[in-house]
Every structure is written in C-alpha cells, then in structure tokens.
Design an enzyme around this catalytic site. Structure first.
Site, PDB file in Angstrom:
ATOM      1  N   CYS A 113      -7.904 -12.708   4.677  1.00 33.56           N
ATOM      2  CA  CYS A 113      -6.188 -12.714   4.347  1.00 33.56           C
ATOM      3  C   CYS A 113      -5.605 -13.241   5.580  1.00 33.56           C
ATOM      4  O   CYS A 113      -4.434 -13.654   5.702  1.00 33.56           O
ATOM      5  CB  CYS A 113      -5.814 -11.407   4.264  1.00 33.56           C
ATOM      6  SG  CYS A 113      -6.540 -10.491   2.890  1.00 33.56           S
ATOM      7  N   HIS A 238       0.747 -10.934   7.339  1.00 32.30           N
ATOM      8  CA  HIS A 238       0.257 -10.729   5.929  1.00 32.30           C
ATOM      9  C   HIS A 238       0.711  -9.740   5.244  1.00 32.30           C
ATOM     10  O   HIS A 238       0.976  -8.571   5.425  1.00 32.30           O
ATOM     11  CB  HIS A 238      -1.518 -10.474   6.242  1.00 32.30           C
ATOM     12  CG  HIS A 238      -2.162 -10.323   4.910  1.00 32.30           C
ATOM     13  ND1 HIS A 238      -1.934 -11.111   3.865  1.00 32.30           N
ATOM     14  CD2 HIS A 238      -3.166  -9.188   4.486  1.00 32.30           C
ATOM     15  CE1 HIS A 238      -2.733 -10.469   2.768  1.00 32.30           C
ATOM     16  NE2 HIS A 238      -3.323  -9.331   3.108  1.00 32.30           N
ATOM     17  N   ASN A 268       0.293  -8.936  -2.980  1.00 30.22           N
ATOM     18  CA  ASN A 268      -0.996  -9.239  -2.152  1.00 30.22           C
ATOM     19  C   ASN A 268      -1.683 -10.576  -2.396  1.00 30.22           C
ATOM     20  O   ASN A 268      -2.589 -10.423  -3.336  1.00 30.22           O
ATOM     21  CB  ASN A 268      -1.702  -8.197  -1.532  1.00 30.22           C
ATOM     22  CG  ASN A 268      -2.858  -8.675  -0.432  1.00 30.22           C
ATOM     23  OD1 ASN A 268      -3.024  -9.694  -0.238  1.00 30.22           O
ATOM     24  ND2 ASN A 268      -3.402  -7.545  -0.005  1.00 30.22           N
TER      25      ASN A 268
HETATM   26  N1  ACO Z   1      -0.976   5.280  -8.737  1.00 26.45           N
HETATM   27  C1  ACO Z   1      -1.195   6.837  -8.691  1.00 26.45           C
HETATM   28  N2  ACO Z   1      -1.872   7.141  -7.759  1.00 26.45           N
HETATM   29  C2  ACO Z   1      -3.003   6.481  -7.053  1.00 26.45           C
HETATM   30  C3  ACO Z   1      -2.715   4.870  -7.196  1.00 26.45           C
HETATM   31  C4  ACO Z   1      -2.014   4.295  -8.160  1.00 26.45           C
HETATM   32  N3  ACO Z   1      -1.867   2.867  -8.228  1.00 26.45           N
HETATM   33  N4  ACO Z   1      -3.947   4.490  -6.455  1.00 26.45           N
HETATM   34  C5  ACO Z   1      -4.348   5.753  -5.846  1.00 26.45           C
HETATM   35  N5  ACO Z   1      -3.885   6.712  -6.236  1.00 26.45           N
HETATM   36  C6  ACO Z   1      -4.033   8.104  -5.952  1.00 26.45           C
HETATM   37  C7  ACO Z   1      -5.515   8.437  -5.468  1.00 26.45           C
HETATM   38  O1  ACO Z   1      -6.403   8.570  -6.477  1.00 26.45           O
HETATM   39  C8  ACO Z   1      -5.509   9.535  -4.642  1.00 26.45           C
HETATM   40  O2  ACO Z   1      -5.394  10.694  -5.473  1.00 26.45           O
HETATM   41  P1  ACO Z   1      -5.974  12.137  -4.836  1.00 26.45           P
HETATM   42  O3  ACO Z   1      -5.276  12.551  -3.671  1.00 26.45           O
HETATM   43  O4  ACO Z   1      -5.717  12.910  -6.235  1.00 26.45           O
HETATM   44  O5  ACO Z   1      -7.422  11.902  -4.623  1.00 26.45           O
HETATM   45  C9  ACO Z   1      -4.171   9.480  -3.999  1.00 26.45           C
HETATM   46  O6  ACO Z   1      -3.196   8.547  -4.847  1.00 26.45           O
HETATM   47  C10 ACO Z   1      -3.874   8.971  -2.439  1.00 26.45           C
HETATM   48  O7  ACO Z   1      -4.823   7.780  -2.428  1.00 26.45           O
HETATM   49  P2  ACO Z   1      -5.060   6.929  -1.152  1.00 26.45           P
HETATM   50  O8  ACO Z   1      -6.076   5.769  -1.293  1.00 26.45           O
HETATM   51  O9  ACO Z   1      -5.203   7.838  -0.076  1.00 26.45           O
HETATM   52  O10 ACO Z   1      -3.446   6.298  -1.253  1.00 26.45           O
HETATM   53  P3  ACO Z   1      -2.665   5.613  -0.027  1.00 26.45           P
HETATM   54  O11 ACO Z   1      -1.486   6.283   0.133  1.00 26.45           O
HETATM   55  O12 ACO Z   1      -3.554   5.070   1.202  1.00 26.45           O
HETATM   56  O13 ACO Z   1      -2.487   4.193  -0.930  1.00 26.45           O
HETATM   57  C11 ACO Z   1      -3.162   1.856  -0.886  1.00 26.45           C
HETATM   58  C12 ACO Z   1      -3.262   3.284  -1.332  1.00 26.45           C
HETATM   59  C13 ACO Z   1      -1.770   1.420  -1.468  1.00 26.45           C
HETATM   60  C14 ACO Z   1      -4.288   1.037  -1.206  1.00 26.45           C
HETATM   61  C15 ACO Z   1      -2.969   1.813   0.756  1.00 26.45           C
HETATM   62  O14 ACO Z   1      -4.339   2.607   1.110  1.00 26.45           O
HETATM   63  C16 ACO Z   1      -2.975   0.456   1.280  1.00 26.45           C
HETATM   64  O15 ACO Z   1      -2.261  -0.200   1.286  1.00 26.45           O
HETATM   65  N6  ACO Z   1      -4.023   0.218   2.165  1.00 26.45           N
HETATM   66  C17 ACO Z   1      -4.110  -1.178   2.838  1.00 26.45           C
HETATM   67  C18 ACO Z   1      -4.466  -2.133   1.811  1.00 26.45           C
HETATM   68  C19 ACO Z   1      -4.535  -3.427   2.681  1.00 26.45           C
HETATM   69  O16 ACO Z   1      -3.880  -3.636   3.695  1.00 26.45           O
HETATM   70  N7  ACO Z   1      -5.170  -4.380   2.125  1.00 26.45           N
HETATM   71  C20 ACO Z   1      -5.051  -5.771   3.080  1.00 26.45           C
HETATM   72  C21 ACO Z   1      -6.372  -6.190   3.096  1.00 26.45           C
HETATM   73  S1  ACO Z   1      -7.365  -6.755   1.830  1.00 26.45           S
HETATM   74  C22 ACO Z   1      -6.312  -8.018   1.187  1.00 26.45           C
HETATM   75  O17 ACO Z   1      -5.172  -8.329   1.535  1.00 26.45           O
HETATM   76  C23 ACO Z   1      -6.965  -8.751   0.024  1.00 26.45           C
END
Ligand code: ACO
Length: 312
Positions: A113, A238, A268
C-alpha cells in the site's frame, strides 16, 4: 542540480459501485458496522475489462494530458502494484505499450500500500540523478481478484482503481525527502499466502495498532521537508480505514490541512489510494496546485514510505 516535481495527476475509478448493503447480502455484516469500524460507505469493483493494465493506462493518459505531455516524452514507466494478475509478466510494460510510451523503460514496484510513495521517491531521485527527465508513475490495483468474498473482516475493505502522475525535471525541487522503513519480521500480518490460499489475509487489529503507532514517523516526514504540520494544505494517508486516516492527521497536528477521506467512497485500493485521495481533494477544490501536501503509504511488508510534495 536538477530538482523534481509532480507534473500532472490522473485517476481511474471502475464504473461499478458496490454498497455496504450489497456486501451484507453475502456475509454477516451491516452498513452500520462497516461505516462505524472503517468509514467505508461504498467501493468500486472492476469488471473483466478493467484490468490492472487497462485501469493504469487510463489513469496514465489523464496524467499525461494534465501535465501537457505526450507519451513519447516519457523515459520510464514505473507501475506500483501488488495485485498484478500474474507473477510474470509485470504490468509496467503493458501500460507503457498501451499509452504509447515507445522509448520508455518499464518495470513494476511492489511496495504494498506504500507503493505509490516508494515509486514517486524512486522516480524523483532518478530525475535528480540526471539519467531520466520524465517518469510516469502509475499505481494500479485490482484487490477484488485476491479478495475472499466469504471473509467479512477483509471483503468489506478491499477495492479497485488506479492513479498516475508524471515526475519530471524542474528548476525547483518540489518532492521532499522520503521517510521510509519496514517491519519485515511481521510480514505474515498482511499477505496473499499463495499455493492453495491465493487470497488476501490480514490480522486487522495488528495492522490497525501498527498504523496508529506511526504518528511520530509522519511527523518526521514534515521535519525532513522543513514544513510544520500546521503549514500543510493537505494530508493524504493511505486510505485503509477512516479511523486510521483521522488518527494520523490529528496525531501530527495538521490543523489546517484538508484530510483525504476518499476511503469513504472508494474503499481501500492499496497503492492506488494515495493518488485517488489526492485527486479527490483537488477535484473538490480543497487543495490547489503548488500547495504542500503530505503523502504517507503503509501496509503489506510491513513497510511504509511518505513525503511532502507540492500539489501538481
Ligand atoms: N461485520 C460485522 N462484524 C465483523 C466484521 C464485519 N464486517 N468483521 C469483523 N467482525 C467482528 C469480528 O468477528 C469480531 O467479533 P467477535 O468479537 O465476536 O470475535 C469483532 O467484529 C471485532 O473484530 P476485530 O477484527 O477486532 O474488528 P476491528 O474493530 O479491529 O475492525 C478492521 C476490523 C476493520 C479490519 C480493522 O481491524 C482495520 O481496519 N484494520 C486495519 C486494516 C488496514 O489498515 N489495512 C491496511 C493495510 S492492508 C491494505 O491496505 C491492502
């Protein structure tokens, strides 16, 4: 010594818009959850004809037009992509061919990215070195090819698109020093493992925490450029997640900067997200040509790279 600057910008957004509600028909999620955790409302997904090469070439042609240049003036094409449809060949030569950059060299650069910032910095240093005068930098991604549409933690994020610029020789130096780094020890946090599992896998929370911890690095980009955060007209991190974008902008104290929030509409798009975000600020009239804007890419590797540029 010759300086380097961005001479033009062009982007390509696939025609098909996919809403959160549409994704919620395939996996257990909701518009409210996606908006609150990522900021994303819609994303663009490419159709079969919108390949990495086709989208990249379309963006490149717009960048050339914006720069007032023809393709035969281009010395080199760098394609920043981590979603080439195949390992071999690269996308760069195909883009060079499509736009008619007949005498240009061409290669791919995979900086995840952060690829656009790495490519801009590579091009700028090559221009300053005097070996080339005009480099077409094209970030183009089809993350949808590598998306597991049954994985609700990643399929809500990933999208397709392309953005391009021309890095050209200039009397003034308008591309600031790059600040870059990596944590290759954590390469497994974002990956397309390959073999039987050729899809995008991410430990989202680890990436989130790592990205937020990069605030001092982003501040360092300003220091190296000799620009105080409050002097920035724009900031384009990004477009991974709106919460990360806002945490980085607020964290460095970029109080007067327009913050790119293109992730809301475009999702993204990996390396393409910075030129797409920059274009969104320019198109909205929130920044103007010549304004100081901070670019900061971070992601797979793990790796990051950023610089302050004068807006093309
Ligand atoms: N809808 C509903 N619930 C969801 C979803 C969804 N789409 N996705 C995950 N959950 C649930 C999980 O199963 C979990 O449930 P549980 O507590 O019962 O186990 C709960 O939500 C929390 O999951 P987390 O993974 O902790 O959720 P988080 O708040 O961290 O959000 C996310 C996930 C959006 C992916 C976040 O971690 C994020 O944005 N991370 C950074 C991603 C990033 O920056 N990538 C950039 C580099 S890669 C690239 O750019 C190509």
């Amino acid at each position: 010594m010759t300086g380097a600057r961005l001479l033009g910008l062009g982007v390509y957004r696939p025609a098909r818009l996919v809403t959160n509600d549409e994704i919620a028909q395939q996996v257990d999620t909701s518009d409210a959850w996606i908006r609150s955790r990522t900021g994303i409302a819609t994303r663009r997904i490419a159709d079969a004809e919108e390949t990495t090469a086709a989208m990249g070439a379309a963006a490149a042609e717009k960048a050339l037009a914006a720069a007032g240049l023809t393709a035969d003036s281009i010395d080199l094409v760098i394609a920043a992509t981590c979603t080439s449809p195949s390992q071999i060949p690269g996308v760069g030569p195909q883009i060079a061919y499509r736009v008619g950059a007949a005498r240009a060299g061409a290669f791919d650069l995979n900086g995840g990215c952060a690829g656009f910032s790495y490519a801009v910095s590579t091009a700028a240093d090559m221009v300053r070195g005097g070996g080339v005068r005009q480099v077409l930098v094209v970030a183009t991604e089809r993350l949808s090819d590598y998306t597991d549409w049954a994985d609700r933690s990643t399929c809500i994020l990933l999208a397709d698109g392309a953005g391009a610029t021309v890095v050209g020789a200039s009397d003034t130096d308008e591309i600031g020093p790059a600040v870059w780094g990596h944590d290759g020890s954590r390469h497994e946090v974002i990956q397309v493992p390959g073999g039987d599992d050729n899809l995008f896998r991410m430990a989202g929370q680890s990436v989130f925490r790592w990205a937020i911890s990069l605030v001092p690095t982003v501040r360092q980009i300003c220091e190296r450029a000799g620009v105080a955060p409050e002097q920035l007209a724009g900031i384009v991190p990004h477009q991974a997640n709106l919460r990360i974008v806002e945490a980085l902008a607020t964290g460095i104290g970029a109080t007067n900067a327009a913050v790119a929030r293109d992730v809301v509409d475009s999702g993204n798009t990996s390396a393409a997200s910075i030129p797409l975000g920059l274009a969104s600020l320019l198109d909205a009239g929130r920044i103007r040509r010549g304004d100081p804007v901070l670019l900061f890419g971070f992601g797979a590797g793990l790796t990051y790279c950023g610089q302050v540029v004068r807006c093309p």
